[in-house]
Design a protein around this motif. Structure first.
Motif, PDB file in Angstrom:
ATOM      1  N   ALA A 150     -12.906 -43.854  -0.451  1.00 57.57           N
ATOM      2  CA  ALA A 150     -14.398 -43.316  -0.372  1.00 57.57           C
ATOM      3  C   ALA A 150     -15.024 -44.330  -1.041  1.00 57.57           C
ATOM      4  O   ALA A 150     -16.265 -44.563  -0.124  1.00 57.57           O
ATOM      5  CB  ALA A 150     -14.477 -42.026  -0.922  1.00 57.57           C
ATOM      6  N   GLN A 151     -14.899 -44.831  -2.027  1.00 54.20           N
ATOM      7  CA  GLN A 151     -16.038 -45.946  -2.534  1.00 54.20           C
ATOM      8  C   GLN A 151     -15.988 -46.862  -1.749  1.00 54.20           C
ATOM      9  O   GLN A 151     -17.094 -47.455  -1.262  1.00 54.20           O
ATOM     10  CB  GLN A 151     -15.292 -46.278  -4.130  1.00 54.20           C
ATOM     11  CG  GLN A 151     -15.202 -45.097  -4.940  1.00 54.20           C
ATOM     12  CD  GLN A 151     -14.884 -45.600  -6.274  1.00 54.20           C
ATOM     13  OE1 GLN A 151     -14.434 -46.819  -6.589  1.00 54.20           O
ATOM     14  NE2 GLN A 151     -14.510 -44.688  -7.276  1.00 54.20           N
ATOM     15  N   ARG A 152     -14.905 -47.380  -1.056  1.00 53.09           N
ATOM     16  CA  ARG A 152     -15.010 -48.703  -0.288  1.00 53.09           C
ATOM     17  C   ARG A 152     -15.803 -48.461   0.972  1.00 53.09           C
ATOM     18  O   ARG A 152     -16.588 -49.386   1.557  1.00 53.09           O
ATOM     19  CB  ARG A 152     -13.546 -49.063  -0.105  1.00 53.09           C
ATOM     20  CG  ARG A 152     -13.147 -50.400   0.518  1.00 53.09           C
ATOM     21  CD  ARG A 152     -11.872 -50.829   0.427  1.00 53.09           C
ATOM     22  NE  ARG A 152     -11.416 -50.917  -0.853  1.00 53.09           N
ATOM     23  CZ  ARG A 152     -10.465 -50.195  -1.459  1.00 53.09           C
ATOM     24  NH1 ARG A 152      -9.752 -49.163  -0.747  1.00 53.09           N
ATOM     25  NH2 ARG A 152      -9.990 -50.464  -2.705  1.00 53.09           N
ATOM     26  N   ALA A 153     -15.554 -47.136   1.558  1.00 56.20           N
ATOM     27  CA  ALA A 153     -16.191 -46.781   2.768  1.00 56.20           C
ATOM     28  C   ALA A 153     -17.668 -46.797   2.569  1.00 56.20           C
ATOM     29  O   ALA A 153     -18.541 -46.912   3.440  1.00 56.20           O
ATOM     30  CB  ALA A 153     -15.755 -45.408   3.309  1.00 56.20           C
ATOM     31  N   PHE A 154     -18.178 -46.131   1.371  1.00 51.58           N
ATOM     32  CA  PHE A 154     -19.484 -45.810   1.087  1.00 51.58           C
ATOM     33  C   PHE A 154     -20.035 -47.392   0.801  1.00 51.58           C
ATOM     34  O   PHE A 154     -21.244 -47.422   1.141  1.00 51.58           O
ATOM     35  CB  PHE A 154     -19.843 -45.168  -0.065  1.00 51.58           C
ATOM     36  CG  PHE A 154     -21.154 -44.381  -0.290  1.00 51.58           C
ATOM     37  CD1 PHE A 154     -21.573 -43.527   0.454  1.00 51.58           C
ATOM     38  CD2 PHE A 154     -21.988 -45.215  -0.994  1.00 51.58           C
ATOM     39  CE1 PHE A 154     -22.885 -42.970   0.321  1.00 51.58           C
ATOM     40  CE2 PHE A 154     -23.398 -44.860  -1.122  1.00 51.58           C
ATOM     41  CZ  PHE A 154     -23.621 -43.555  -0.414  1.00 51.58           C
ATOM     42  N   CYS A 155     -19.341 -48.309   0.156  1.00 49.65           N
ATOM     43  CA  CYS A 155     -20.116 -49.727  -0.179  1.00 49.65           C
ATOM     44  C   CYS A 155     -20.365 -50.269   1.290  1.00 49.65           C
ATOM     45  O   CYS A 155     -21.403 -51.026   1.499  1.00 49.65           O
ATOM     46  CB  CYS A 155     -18.861 -50.395  -1.152  1.00 49.65           C
ATOM     47  SG  CYS A 155     -19.532 -51.933  -1.475  1.00 49.65           S
ATOM     48  N   LEU A 179     -22.965 -43.484  15.681  1.00 43.48           N
ATOM     49  CA  LEU A 179     -22.572 -42.781  14.162  1.00 43.48           C
ATOM     50  C   LEU A 179     -21.322 -42.016  14.481  1.00 43.48           C
ATOM     51  O   LEU A 179     -20.657 -42.181  13.461  1.00 43.48           O
ATOM     52  CB  LEU A 179     -23.928 -41.762  14.246  1.00 43.48           C
ATOM     53  CG  LEU A 179     -25.233 -42.407  13.894  1.00 43.48           C
ATOM     54  CD1 LEU A 179     -26.332 -41.436  13.473  1.00 43.48           C
ATOM     55  CD2 LEU A 179     -25.199 -43.715  12.633  1.00 43.48           C
ATOM     56  N   PRO A 180     -20.892 -41.403  15.306  1.00 43.85           N
ATOM     57  CA  PRO A 180     -19.704 -40.844  15.192  1.00 43.85           C
ATOM     58  C   PRO A 180     -18.585 -41.817  15.256  1.00 43.85           C
ATOM     59  O   PRO A 180     -17.667 -41.653  14.377  1.00 43.85           O
ATOM     60  CB  PRO A 180     -19.458 -39.842  16.448  1.00 43.85           C
ATOM     61  CG  PRO A 180     -20.996 -39.830  17.023  1.00 43.85           C
ATOM     62  CD  PRO A 180     -21.793 -40.864  16.692  1.00 43.85           C
ATOM     63  N   ALA A 181     -18.740 -42.842  15.790  1.00 44.72           N
ATOM     64  CA  ALA A 181     -17.703 -43.763  15.786  1.00 44.72           C
ATOM     65  C   ALA A 181     -17.618 -44.587  14.485  1.00 44.72           C
ATOM     66  O   ALA A 181     -16.591 -45.037  13.925  1.00 44.72           O
ATOM     67  CB  ALA A 181     -17.522 -44.902  16.938  1.00 44.72           C
ATOM     68  N   LEU A 182     -18.861 -44.589  13.947  1.00 43.62           N
ATOM     69  CA  LEU A 182     -18.885 -45.526  12.499  1.00 43.62           C
ATOM     70  C   LEU A 182     -18.262 -44.622  11.689  1.00 43.62           C
ATOM     71  O   LEU A 182     -17.534 -44.984  10.637  1.00 43.62           O
ATOM     72  CB  LEU A 182     -20.485 -45.525  12.211  1.00 43.62           C
ATOM     73  CG  LEU A 182     -20.725 -46.267  11.054  1.00 43.62           C
ATOM     74  CD1 LEU A 182     -20.256 -47.630  10.795  1.00 43.62           C
ATOM     75  CD2 LEU A 182     -22.170 -46.349  10.744  1.00 43.62           C
ATOM     76  N   LEU A 207     -14.950 -45.842   9.369  1.00 42.63           N
ATOM     77  CA  LEU A 207     -14.861 -45.867   7.739  1.00 42.63           C
ATOM     78  C   LEU A 207     -14.111 -44.759   7.167  1.00 42.63           C
ATOM     79  O   LEU A 207     -13.611 -44.959   5.915  1.00 42.63           O
ATOM     80  CB  LEU A 207     -16.398 -45.756   7.457  1.00 42.63           C
ATOM     81  CG  LEU A 207     -17.296 -47.068   7.688  1.00 42.63           C
ATOM     82  CD1 LEU A 207     -18.786 -47.114   7.331  1.00 42.63           C
ATOM     83  CD2 LEU A 207     -16.562 -48.341   6.986  1.00 42.63           C
ATOM     84  N   MET A 208     -14.295 -43.496   7.798  1.00 42.67           N
ATOM     85  CA  MET A 208     -13.691 -42.149   7.210  1.00 42.67           C
ATOM     86  C   MET A 208     -12.737 -41.571   8.028  1.00 42.67           C
ATOM     87  O   MET A 208     -13.271 -40.683   8.435  1.00 42.67           O
ATOM     88  CB  MET A 208     -14.752 -41.581   6.600  1.00 42.67           C
ATOM     89  CG  MET A 208     -15.767 -42.055   5.605  1.00 42.67           C
ATOM     90  SD  MET A 208     -17.502 -41.192   5.246  1.00 42.67           S
ATOM     91  CE  MET A 208     -18.261 -42.237   6.492  1.00 42.67           C
ATOM     92  N   MET A 239     -16.235 -36.758   1.659  1.00 47.09           N
ATOM     93  CA  MET A 239     -17.299 -37.557   2.271  1.00 47.09           C
ATOM     94  C   MET A 239     -17.629 -37.413   3.851  1.00 47.09           C
ATOM     95  O   MET A 239     -18.514 -37.635   4.341  1.00 47.09           O
ATOM     96  CB  MET A 239     -17.303 -39.229   2.021  1.00 47.09           C
ATOM     97  CG  MET A 239     -18.657 -39.826   2.063  1.00 47.09           C
ATOM     98  SD  MET A 239     -18.720 -41.473   0.990  1.00 47.09           S
ATOM     99  CE  MET A 239     -17.383 -42.341   1.869  1.00 47.09           C
ATOM    100  N   ARG A 240     -16.515 -37.636   4.491  1.00 50.13           N
ATOM    101  CA  ARG A 240     -16.236 -37.657   6.049  1.00 50.13           C
ATOM    102  C   ARG A 240     -16.891 -36.002   6.423  1.00 50.13           C
ATOM    103  O   ARG A 240     -17.749 -36.184   7.286  1.00 50.13           O
ATOM    104  CB  ARG A 240     -15.035 -37.494   6.526  1.00 50.13           C
ATOM    105  CG  ARG A 240     -14.831 -37.134   8.175  1.00 50.13           C
ATOM    106  CD  ARG A 240     -13.333 -37.178   8.511  1.00 50.13           C
ATOM    107  NE  ARG A 240     -13.176 -36.908   9.932  1.00 50.13           N
ATOM    108  CZ  ARG A 240     -13.424 -37.694  11.017  1.00 50.13           C
ATOM    109  NH1 ARG A 240     -13.593 -38.959  10.694  1.00 50.13           N
ATOM    110  NH2 ARG A 240     -13.274 -37.222  12.080  1.00 50.13           N
TER     111      ARG A 240
END
Length: 532
Positions: free
Chosen positions: A388-393, A476-479, A483-484, A494-495
């Motif tokens: 989650a940290q990696r995805a948010f970064c 946005l949905p694909a992003l 990432l999540m 987070m997802r």
């Protein structure tokens, strides 16, 4: 509906008085929020107050939203223009203004962090690595305590100088800490209030000092000294109304100053007092238990501090003990299933409070297994997992590749030392040349310049550019899926939050405000990245 419809007694007096300042001592469930909302309605309806010059300070964002929604329901025109929110959100907006930035030479970019095992985590973890890379200040736990001590000094206003370091090592650490924050254009959450206070104190002509004619503060007992002083500055040219209850203060561990509401009349001349002590929310047995606990803190007090409302039901209280956490989680799960399935209680009407996250997570997971909707409110949960940290970064750097804090975390990720030694060399180069770390790393990654002992940083940076390049152009949905992904357990919270937010972004306007496009046509903005 008129502002005074169905109002009577103390609630009516709270709503209609023009006394300044006004202090309302109100126990839990006594209708203080209801009375204060009617007070705002009177200001708008009768006094014709400019809603944009009303500041309503609440303890949570939800409380602020509830105030505006309730005023809307009353049909109060202009209520949507009231400045309602938390004091931290107000200070964030203030510090983000260009003239404030120029004065303070700080950037209002708060570090995302939480405490676990006595150590600050996520974005502050790389900071702790860097602080120990040149001078041995101690371990991460010891330095976390130092930062918390500085937070306490700021909150308690023990000194006008942020941090209040006394001994030489603490002073050296404080200088290193503020130096790191300035270079990385970041701010600790604990600095938001004192930095805003410093700016307003030292700038008598600052617009914020005369921006409000009426300042209304809820849960005043949970503010710290710095926050209470800031409120006085904001209300200096208008009226001030505060509401709270010293018996409800539960945030001393966060340096709250409940004595501030008790001694308020000593520092604010002509204080007008009103009091609410009839609990309208809870059953009589619950109110009696609460009053007993409260009076235990006042051994000489004979009178009730909290009274039950007449004709309320007695209520049900169950005292149960379990031998283990698993037994307790299973027992509460069974009780919730009974409430929902047999007693027809909506899941949203059930609140479970626990002092430990470990227990809270166990209860949540057991309830979720039954198919009953359940949600935990531990803010750390969304970013505890490394995925989650990696995805948010990556999301942060996709939006702004020049975010120095996020870039520093990415460079540290995957290393026990945070690659602090190599990063210290890179930072020294940037401070000497004035380069941004992104530009310096781009130059190194593309072979346009050379440095020794930074190979690990450069490789990590090349990977970052490739990852960001792959994210460009996604809607946005694909992003979110990229990432999540749904099968990545660490990103579940987070997802879920991202998916809830997507519907509010289904339409967007172009910069010219002349066209709109559906969500599936919205693309992430292009960013200046070249793959090496």
């Amino acid at each position: 509906m008129a502002w005074d419809t169905d109002l009577n007694g103390v609630a009516l007096e709270i709503a209609r008085t023009n006394a300044n300042p006004l202090r309302v001592m109100a126990g839990p469930g006594t209708g203080k929020s209801y009375a204060m909302k009617r007070r705002v309605a009177r200001l708008l309806e009768v006094e014709r107050a400019d809603p944009a010059r009303i500041l309503a300070v609440t303890f949570t964002r939800n409380a602020a939203g509830s105030m505006v929604e309730d005023l809307h329901a009353l049909g109060v025109a202009g209520c949507e223009n009231i400045r309602a929110g938390t004091l931290h959100s107000f200070c964030f907006g203030l510090l983000a203004q260009h003239d404030v930035f120029n004065y303070l030479d700080r950037v209002a970019r708060p570090l995302l962090t939480f405490k676990k095992s006595g150590v600050l985590q996520y974005e502050a973890n790389a900071m702790l690595d860097d602080l120990n890379s040149t001078v041995e200040f101690g371990g991460k736990r010891e330095n976390t305590k130092r930062i918390r001590a500085f937070d306490a000094a700021w909150a308690r206003l023990q000194s006008d100088e942020a941090g209040w370091p006394i001994n030489p090592l603490d002073r050296q650490f404080h200088n290193a800490l503020t130096g790191w924050l300035r270079f990385h254009e970041g701010l600790l959450i604990g600095e938001l209030i004192p930095e805003a206070l410093r700016y307003l104190r030292n700038n008598a002509m600052a617009p914020a000092r005369t921006a409000f004619d009426h300042v209304i503060v809820d849960e005043y007992q949970d503010l710290n000294r710095a926050e209470q002083d800031l409120i006085d500055l904001l209300a200096a040219n208008g009226t001030l109304s505060i509401v709270g209850d010293v018996d409800q203060s539960i945030y001393r561990f966060r340096h709250a100053n409940p004595d501030g509401i008790v001694s308020f009349n000593n520092t604010h001349a002509a204080t007008h007092d009103e009091s609410l002590d009839e609990c309208r929310r809870c059953p009589t047995r619950v109110v009696a238990m609460a009053d007993h606990l409260i009076r235990n803190n006042h051994p000489t007090l004979q009178a009730e501090r909290l009274r039950p409302m007449a004709n309320r039901p007695a209520g049900r209280v169950c005292i149960v003990q379990w031998p283990t956490i698993e037994d307790e989680a299973a027992g509460l799960r069974d009780f919730v299933v009974r409430l929902v399935n047999q007693e027809q209680c909506p899941p949203g009407s059930i609140l479970i409070m626990t002092p430990r996250r470990q227990l809270g997570y166990a209860i949540r997971d057991r309830i979720a297994e039954t198919g009953i909707a359940v949600h935990s409110f531990y803010h750390e949960e969304a970013l505890e997992n490394e995925d989650a940290q990696r995805a948010f970064c990556l999301l942060t750097l996709l939006a702004n590749p020049r975010d120095r804090v996020a870039l520093r975390w990415w460079l540290a990720d995957g290393s026990d030392s945070g690659r602090a030694g190599a990063y210290a060399r890179l930072r020294q180069r940037c401070e000497n040349s004035g380069e941004h770390p992104w530009d310096a790393l781009s130059s190194l990654a593309d072979g346009q310049s050379q440095m020794t002992y930074v190979r690990a940083l450069v490789e990590r940076f090349r990977e970052l550019r490739q990852r960001l390049q792959a994210l460009q152009g996604l809607d946005l949905p694909a992003l979110v899926d990229h990432l999540m992904p749904a099968d990545l357990a660490g990103c579940t919270v987070m997802r879920g939050a991202a998916l809830l937010a997507i519907p509010s972004q289904t339409m967007w306007r172009s910069s010219s405000m002349r066209s709109a496009a559906p969500l599936r046509n919205r693309r992430c903005p292009n960013i200046p990245i070249t793959c090496g």
